[in-house]
Motif scaffolding. Structure first.
Motif, mmCIF file in Angstrom:
data_model
loop_
_atom_site.group_PDB
_atom_site.id
_atom_site.type_symbol
_atom_site.label_atom_id
_atom_site.label_comp_id
_atom_site.label_asym_id
_atom_site.label_seq_id
_atom_site.Cartn_x
_atom_site.Cartn_y
_atom_site.Cartn_z
ATOM 1 N N GLY A 12 35.503 -54.202 21.584
ATOM 2 C CA GLY A 12 36.220 -54.742 20.299
ATOM 3 C C GLY A 12 37.326 -55.730 20.024
ATOM 4 O O GLY A 12 37.931 -55.694 19.072
ATOM 5 N N HIS A 209 33.283 -44.600 26.053
ATOM 6 C CA HIS A 209 33.908 -45.710 25.220
ATOM 7 C C HIS A 209 32.949 -46.843 24.570
ATOM 8 O O HIS A 209 32.240 -47.534 25.416
ATOM 9 C CB HIS A 209 34.709 -46.336 26.029
ATOM 10 N N MET A 211 31.952 -48.983 20.688
ATOM 11 C CA MET A 211 32.176 -49.702 19.330
ATOM 12 C C MET A 211 30.980 -49.868 18.474
ATOM 13 O O MET A 211 29.877 -50.557 19.024
ATOM 14 C CB MET A 211 33.145 -50.862 19.313
ATOM 15 N N GLN A 240 33.749 -50.001 10.861
ATOM 16 C CA GLN A 240 34.022 -49.852 12.346
ATOM 17 C C GLN A 240 34.439 -48.438 12.967
ATOM 18 O O GLN A 240 35.424 -47.949 12.325
ATOM 19 C CB GLN A 240 34.901 -51.002 12.702
ATOM 20 N N THR A 242 35.601 -46.894 16.700
ATOM 21 C CA THR A 242 35.656 -47.184 18.116
ATOM 22 C C THR A 242 36.309 -45.850 18.811
ATOM 23 O O THR A 242 37.037 -45.229 18.331
ATOM 24 C CB THR A 242 36.546 -48.260 18.322
#
Length: 326
Positions: A12, A209, A211, A240, A242
C-alpha cells in the motif's frame, strides 16, 4: 524533470512525486494534483487518513498526464502550485461509438534489490572464536563440542541453527490486479464505467500483512445541441483495507526486519511441539496471525458535476461552472 520514488516498496505504499525546483516553504514538497480540472487534496486528511491522489486512481482510468511548472502553474492556481502541477485527465466514452467491454488481469511478483545472506550457527561461532583468538583471549566463546553440534545438527534445541530470514520471509511478494471497463456513446451522450481490484501481499511468509483495494469510476457527459449545453457528471472512489500484525514489540517493517537481522542463528524460534517460542523480539511471533493486528480502512468518494454552456446567440461566448465533493 520529474522524479517518482516509492520509499520502501511496502504494501500500500504511495509513490512520492517531485517536480524540479521545489519552492514551497509551508505547503510541503508535493505538486498540486488536478484531476479532470479539480484540485485534489493530498496528505493526512482527518476523515480518511493519509491520501495520495495519484496512487488512489486506477491507472487503467487515466487518459493523459501533464506536468506544469513555474509561470504556467502559478498563472492558474497561484501559490498552491509552488511545487508544480500534475494534471490528470481520465478516460471517457466517444460520441457515436458502440458499447465496448474490456477486461485486464495482471499478476506480478516483487522482491528486495539486496537480500544479504546471514551466517549460519557454525560459521558465526567459528568466526567469533577466530576473533577471540586474534584478540589474544584465553577463553573462547564456543568449545569444539559446540562447533561440532552446530555443524552436524545433533542437538537442534541446545545448539539450534535457525535461518530467521527464510523462516519469516518469502522470496517474493505477490500482487494481483483485475480491471473491467465499459465505454460507449450516442450522438448526444457518452459514458465510461470501470471497476478495479488490487490484492497486494507482503514478504511475510504467514500472509499476515496485505492490502485489498477496490476502485470504481463513472464518467458521463450529455449534450443538448439545441441550446449548446454540455453537462458532465462523474463519481469515483475506492474502498481499501490494510492489515499488519501488531505486538508489544513490533508494529512496523522496521521492527520486524531489525529483529530478523539481530536474532542469532542459535536462538530458538519454535519449541519441540512446533509452537512459537516465547522469547523477546521473536519475529516469527511478531508476524503471526495468532497475535494482534492493525487494521486500516479507507472509504473515499469524489463527485463532480459540470456545465459548459456555449451561448447560441453570442458567438464565441461560453459559461462554465462545476462543483466537486469529496
Amino acid at each position: 524533470g520529474v522524479s517518482i520514488i516509492t520509499p520502501s516498496g511496502g504494501v500500500g505504499e504511495s509513490p512520492i512525486i517531485r517536480i524540479r525546483g521545489v519552492s514551497s516553504i509551508t505547503s510541503g514538497t508535493s505538486p498540486l494534483y488536478v484531476v479532470d480540472g479539480v484540485p485534489i487534496e493530498t496528505g493526512n486528511i482527518s476523515y480518511s487518513g493519509n491520501v495520495n491522489s495519484l496512487a488512489d486512481i486506477n491507472p487503467n482510468d487515466i487518459l493523459s498526464m501533464d506536468v506544469l511548472k513555474d509561470a504556467a502553474a502559478a498563472a492558474m492556481y497561484g501559490s498552491r502550485a509552488a511545487n508544480g502541477i500534475l494534471q490528470v485527465t481520465t478516460k471517457r466514452g466517444k460520441l457515436g461509438s458502440k458499447p465496448m467491454v474490456e477486461y485486464n488481469f495482471n499478476q506480478s511478483f516483487s522482491q528486495p534489490n539486496i537480500w544479504p545472506k546471514k551466517l549460519n550457527s557454525y560459521d558465526r561461532a567459528y568466526y567469533m572464536n577466530f576473533a577471540a583468538k586474534s584478540d589474544g583471549l584465553s577463553t573462547l566463546p564456543f568449545s569444539d563440542d559446540d562447533l561440532n553440534k552446530f555443524k552436524d545438527g545433533s542437538d537442534p534445541f541446545g545448539h539450534a541453527d535457525v535461518d530467521w530470514q527464510s523462516l519469516v520471509l518469502k522470496d517474493y511478494a505477490p500482487q494481483q490486479k483485475h480491471n473491467i471497463k465499459m465505454s460507449g456513446g450516442s450522438e448526444t451522450n457518452n459514458y465510461f464505467v470501470s471497476l478495479g481490484y488490487i490484492d497486494q501481499g507482503s514478504l511475510y511468509r504467514n500472509d499476515s500483512h496485505e492490502m485489498q483495494r477496490t476502485n470504481f469510476r463513472l464518467n458521463q457527459s450529455s449534450v443538448v445541441k439545441a441550446i449548446g449545453l454540455k453537462t458532465t457528471a462523474q463519481i469515483d472512489g475506492y474502498v481499501q483495507e490494510t492489515t499488519h500484525p501488531y505486538t508489544s514489540t513490533s508494529n512496523s517493517y522496521y521492527n520486524v526486519f531489525s529483529h530478523i537481522q539481530n536474532k542469532k542463528p542459535w536462538d530458538l524460534a519454535q519449541n519441540s511441539f512446533g509452537d512459537i517460542y516465547a522469547a523477546s523480539d521473536n519475529p516469527l511471533a511478531e508476524t503471526s496471525k495468532d497475535g494482534g493486528y492493525l487494521l486500516g480502512k479507507q472509504k473515499v468518494a469524489n463527485g463532480l458535476l459540470a456545465f459548459d454552456w456555449s451561448l447560441p446567440w453570442v458567438k464565441g461566448l461560453s459559461l462554465k461552472a462545476n462543483g466537486n465533493y469529496r
